[in-house]
Design a protein around this motif. Sequence first.
Motif, short mmCIF file in Angstrom:
data_model
loop_
_atom_site.label_atom_id
_atom_site.label_comp_id
_atom_site.label_asym_id
_atom_site.label_seq_id
_atom_site.Cartn_x
_atom_site.Cartn_y
_atom_site.Cartn_z
N ALA A 36 0.86 -1.18 0.00
CA ALA A 36 0.00 0.00 0.00
C ALA A 36 0.89 1.23 0.00
O ALA A 36 2.06 1.18 0.37
CB ALA A 36 -0.92 0.00 1.23
N GLY A 37 0.33 2.35 -0.45
CA GLY A 37 1.05 3.60 -0.32
C GLY A 37 1.55 4.22 -1.60
O GLY A 37 2.11 5.31 -1.57
N GLY A 38 1.41 3.56 -2.73
CA GLY A 38 1.79 4.20 -3.98
C GLY A 38 3.16 3.79 -4.49
O GLY A 38 3.86 2.94 -3.93
N PRO A 236 2.20 8.06 13.47
CA PRO A 236 2.88 8.39 12.21
C PRO A 236 3.02 9.90 12.06
O PRO A 236 2.13 10.66 12.46
CB PRO A 236 1.94 7.84 11.13
CG PRO A 236 0.93 6.99 11.87
CD PRO A 236 0.85 7.52 13.26
N VAL A 237 4.14 10.33 11.48
CA VAL A 237 4.27 11.73 11.11
C VAL A 237 3.57 11.94 9.78
O VAL A 237 3.36 11.00 9.01
CB VAL A 237 5.74 12.17 11.01
CG1 VAL A 237 6.42 12.09 12.35
CG2 VAL A 237 6.48 11.35 9.98
N ALA A 238 3.21 13.18 9.51
CA ALA A 238 2.59 13.49 8.22
C ALA A 238 3.62 13.24 7.11
O ALA A 238 4.76 13.69 7.19
CB ALA A 238 2.14 14.95 8.20
N ARG A 239 3.20 12.51 6.08
CA ARG A 239 4.12 12.15 5.00
C ARG A 239 3.52 12.57 3.68
O ARG A 239 2.86 11.79 3.00
CB ARG A 239 4.40 10.64 5.03
CG ARG A 239 5.09 10.18 6.30
CD ARG A 239 5.22 8.67 6.37
NE ARG A 239 3.92 8.01 6.37
CZ ARG A 239 3.73 6.75 6.76
NH1 ARG A 239 4.73 6.04 7.19
NH2 ARG A 239 2.53 6.21 6.73
N ASP A 240 3.75 13.83 3.29
CA ASP A 240 3.27 14.30 2.01
C ASP A 240 4.18 13.77 0.90
O ASP A 240 5.28 13.27 1.17
CB ASP A 240 3.24 15.83 1.99
CG ASP A 240 4.60 16.42 2.28
OD1 ASP A 240 5.40 16.58 1.33
OD2 ASP A 240 4.89 16.69 3.47
N PRO A 241 3.76 13.84 -0.35
CA PRO A 241 4.57 13.28 -1.44
C PRO A 241 5.99 13.82 -1.50
O PRO A 241 6.94 13.07 -1.77
CB PRO A 241 3.77 13.64 -2.69
CG PRO A 241 2.35 13.72 -2.21
CD PRO A 241 2.43 14.30 -0.82
N THR A 243 7.84 14.96 0.98
CA THR A 243 8.63 14.39 2.08
C THR A 243 8.98 12.95 1.79
O THR A 243 10.12 12.52 2.01
CB THR A 243 7.83 14.48 3.40
OG1 THR A 243 7.55 15.85 3.69
CG2 THR A 243 8.63 13.88 4.55
N LEU A 244 8.02 12.18 1.29
CA LEU A 244 8.29 10.79 0.95
C LEU A 244 9.41 10.69 -0.09
O LEU A 244 10.32 9.86 0.04
CB LEU A 244 7.03 10.13 0.40
CG LEU A 244 5.96 9.74 1.42
CD1 LEU A 244 4.73 9.18 0.69
CD2 LEU A 244 6.49 8.71 2.40
N ALA A 245 9.35 11.53 -1.11
CA ALA A 245 10.37 11.49 -2.16
C ALA A 245 11.74 11.84 -1.60
O ALA A 245 12.74 11.22 -1.93
CB ALA A 245 9.99 12.45 -3.28
N ALA A 246 11.79 12.85 -0.71
CA ALA A 246 13.07 13.27 -0.14
C ALA A 246 13.69 12.17 0.71
O ALA A 246 14.91 12.01 0.73
CB ALA A 246 12.87 14.54 0.68
N VAL A 247 12.86 11.41 1.41
CA VAL A 247 13.38 10.39 2.33
C VAL A 247 13.65 9.06 1.62
O VAL A 247 14.67 8.41 1.85
CB VAL A 247 12.41 10.17 3.50
CG1 VAL A 247 12.87 9.00 4.38
CG2 VAL A 247 12.31 11.43 4.35
N LEU A 248 12.75 8.64 0.73
CA LEU A 248 12.81 7.29 0.17
C LEU A 248 13.59 7.17 -1.12
O LEU A 248 14.01 6.08 -1.49
CB LEU A 248 11.39 6.76 -0.06
CG LEU A 248 10.52 6.58 1.18
CD1 LEU A 248 9.15 6.06 0.79
CD2 LEU A 248 11.18 5.66 2.19
N THR A 249 13.78 8.28 -1.84
CA THR A 249 14.52 8.21 -3.09
C THR A 249 15.99 7.95 -2.81
O THR A 249 16.57 8.59 -1.94
CB THR A 249 14.37 9.52 -3.88
OG1 THR A 249 12.99 9.74 -4.14
CG2 THR A 249 15.13 9.46 -5.20
N PRO A 250 16.63 7.01 -3.52
CA PRO A 250 18.05 6.72 -3.28
C PRO A 250 18.91 7.97 -3.44
O PRO A 250 18.70 8.78 -4.35
CB PRO A 250 18.39 5.68 -4.36
CG PRO A 250 17.08 5.07 -4.72
CD PRO A 250 16.06 6.17 -4.58
N GLU A 251 19.87 8.10 -2.54
CA GLU A 251 20.73 9.26 -2.57
C GLU A 251 21.83 9.10 -3.61
O GLU A 251 22.29 8.00 -3.91
CB GLU A 251 21.38 9.49 -1.20
CG GLU A 251 20.40 9.82 -0.08
CD GLU A 251 19.76 8.57 0.52
OE1 GLU A 251 20.08 7.46 0.03
OE2 GLU A 251 18.96 8.71 1.44
N GLY A 252 22.27 10.20 -4.15
CA GLY A 252 23.39 10.19 -5.09
C GLY A 252 24.64 10.72 -4.42
O GLY A 252 24.76 10.68 -3.21
#
Length: 349
Positions: A36-38, A236-241, A243-252
């Motif tokens: 779930a979650g997109g 849960p903390v609020a997780r807008d799109p 914020t999710l992208a900033a945290v879950l996207t692999p770092e370079g």
Amino acid sequence: MLRLHLTAHDVARLHVTELGPLAECQLALGIAQRRAGGALWERWRARVRHQLRADARSLAVAWAEPGLGLDLYTTVGHVLELGEGIDRLLSGPARLRAELPLYPAGFHARQAEWMDRGIGGGGPASVRLGAALTAAHDAALAAHWYRVQTLLAAERVLAGRVMAAQGVLGLVERLAPWARWTEADDGPVLEIDYRSYAGVRDMQLRGGGLAVALSFFAGRPQVFGNPDSELLLIFPVARDPATLAAVLTPEGLRPAAALAALVGRTRAAVLAAVQDGATTGEIARRLHIAPASASKHTTVLREAGLIASRRDRERVWHSLTPAGLQLLDGPDGAARRRDSFEPAGGRPD
């Protein structure tokens, strides 16, 4: 729904706390087992599942099944370092072993024999259990931990300001829609949107207090403890799109020269060294500098608003502020590795 009937002592002792990497990793492993979650969550799950080794995967199934997970927070206590949490779990298992009979049959059916022996303390099984916990953390949380820490630290600061200005009611309003404050004949009641097989459940607390922990990986509120001791409430903390992208996207990775030129190579190295949290002693050991020098650099960075420091007994714990994280990452949001700041000779100047 869970309805907590509070005493005046419970209200007075309500405070905001942090889970630490071990408990947050457990919650992350729970989310990794759901669908779930997109798209962002699905890509993260695919990476985690690919990286989980066999023992870590078995541990996730046994200890992090949503709704049937092990209570690692209250078992090991308040710890901010993964290694310390694992050491406490393996070296002092009496409390955990005393609680295991209280868990449902479904939990024990998933528990492998080596896990049970590992909890007993000592021997190859404990080494195996510790290695599985470390591997699970590396797969599910390590790459994202400093960003999760930064997000949760900012949320805790905001929660503290809300409590200072508006009291406990202000904090509960901030936790909506997961929590509501009501009044009953016997006093205040905190209603929590908590899934219970018993439906609406009432619990009368006895003054042990409430600890509110904010989590990035908690999908729903979770409650641990009993009415006679401090009760842990995880929201849960609020997780807008974004914020999710900033945290879950692999770092370079981007060159570190610009930051080093701005604040100096050693301070840039100190800033990178605390991206996932570090004590003054750990910074000194990582960068091969004197503790006094590490303390001096952290003082400068703290006064500049780039790191936050707090004393925990005999240690001082440092973490990045949002400003420090932004400076470290730069405008493209790519994280720097610690060794990006190593000079040619291998040590900061």
